[in-house]
Each structure stands twice: as C-alpha cells, then as structure tokens.
Design an enzyme around this catalytic site. Structure first.
Site, PDB file in Angstrom:
ATOM      1  N   SER A 295      47.417  46.779  38.594  1.00  0.00           N
ATOM      2  CA  SER A 295      46.836  48.106  38.756  1.00  0.00           C
ATOM      3  C   SER A 295      47.547  49.120  37.846  1.00  0.00           C
ATOM      4  CB  SER A 295      46.897  48.497  40.240  1.00  0.00           C
ATOM      5  OG  SER A 295      46.215  49.694  40.499  1.00  0.00           O
TER       6      SER A 295
ATOM      7  N   HIS B 166      42.146  46.523  37.574  1.00  0.00           N
ATOM      8  CA  HIS B 166      40.962  46.792  38.398  1.00  0.00           C
ATOM      9  C   HIS B 166      40.664  48.286  38.340  1.00  0.00           C
ATOM     10  CE1 HIS B 166      43.540  47.450  42.321  1.00  0.00           C
ATOM     11  NE2 HIS B 166      43.860  48.284  41.360  1.00  0.00           N
TER      12      HIS B 166
END
EC number: 3.4.21.92
Length: 203
Positions: free
Chosen positions: A107, A132
């Site tokens: 992330s 993501h």
C-alpha cells in the site's frame, strides 16, 4: 490484546558502545545507523512515525546535502496523508533517497518504495510488494459521505498518476492493477518498475 510497556520495548532495542577520544559513548542501534545515513520505516505508516521520518530526512540533509540517504522499508502501509508527508519530503530535500524493501512494502509502503531516487530503488530477494487503491470508510449524513467518496476518488487518481510516473507504466495499467490487492515478488516488482533492482548481496 496486552501491549508491552514502552520501557520494555525500549529495553529490547540493542545498544552499541563506541570508543572515542573522550571515552565510551553508547547509542541505540537506530541512532547509530542514522549516523550512517540509514533510516528505518517499519510498521504502520501513521502521523507520529511520519513526523519522525521527516525530521530524520531533514536532519541528514542539513548534515550532508550531497550524500545519499538510505530508507529501509518494512511496512503494511497506512495513512495516505502521513505517507505523503514522507514522500513530499523525499522529493523536496537535496540528497537522493535510496529505498530498500526488506520484508514487505504494501500500500503506502509500496508507494514510498517507488518514490525513491531513480536507479536507487531496491528489493531484497524474499521481500514482497503490494499495490492497491486507497481504502476509505466513513459514517455520517449522506451528503458528507458523498463528499468523502469524492475525496477518496481524487486521492486514488492522484496516487495512480504518480505511480505511473515512477514505474513508467501507462495510467490505464496502473488503474487496472491497483483495483484489487496486487501482490508481487521482488523480481516482479522490478519488472513492473516499482524498483530498479533486486539486491542479493552488497557490492
């Protein structure tokens, strides 16, 4: 879940003793490595941690503005705003910031890994990288929920654009590949452009 007292956690940090002309001097291991221009970004990316990282980056710039800084990352990600504070400082300061993934960079951790100086972004062989779209959760009145939804879409588009610049991937590919959790090995992250190389040994 029981949390260890801060004093116990501090006791687990190794101390390094150095001999100087004035006698012995002891450092905790992280302070000693900071002297070698090494910073650790470990754990959840949050405001307090981001402030410490930013302070260390600024300190090392003031010490030697022409020497590289080495940022070792082992993080599951976290706050976008905290991560962007670190990212913006990395881009702002004069020294190149070399990023190295140890363990995982997921992330916001992956975003910071990719944001290192060009040619100086690395993974160790068994590390993992995950990208993501930003996560969001909000409760409240419908109009406020709509405002927050619009905000997170704006953040998503901004992060995708910046990730495209750092990786060299087309924005359409980034949008597709960040739609869900996308895990990569070290070699896959290098092929994708998130890092420049996989380091097995120094030198």
């Amino acid at each position: 879940m029981h949390k260890a007292p801060e004093s116990v956690l501090n006791a687990l940090v190794p101390m390094v003793v150095e001999q100087t002309a004035k006698g012995e001097r002891s450092y905790d291991i992280y302070s000693r490595l900071l002297k070698e221009r090494v910073i650790f970004l470990v754990g959840q990316v949050e405001e307090h941690m981001a402030n410490l990282i930013v302070a260390q980056l600024l300190f090392l710039e003031s010490e030697s503005p022409d020497k590289d800084i080495y940022l070792y990352i082992n993080s599951p990600g976290g706050s976008v705003t905290a991560g962007m504070a670190i990212y913006d400082t990395m881009q702002f300061i004069k020294p190149n910031v070399s990023t190295v993934c140890i363990g995982q960079a997921a992330s916001m951790g992956a975003f910071l890994l990719a944001g290192g100086a060009e040619g100086k972004r690395h993974c160790l062989p068994n590390s993992r990288v995950m990208i993501h779209q930003p996560l969001g959760g909000f409760q409240g009145q419908a109009s406020d929920i709509a405002i927050h939804a619009q905000e997170i879409l704006g953040i998503k588009n901004k992060l995708n654009t910046m990730l495209a610049e750092h990786t060299g991937q087309p924005i359409e590919v980034i949008e597709r590949d960040t739609d869900r959790d996308n895990f990569m090995s070290a070699d896959e992250a290098a092929e994708y452009g998130l890092v420049d190389s996989v380091l097995a040994k120094r030198g």
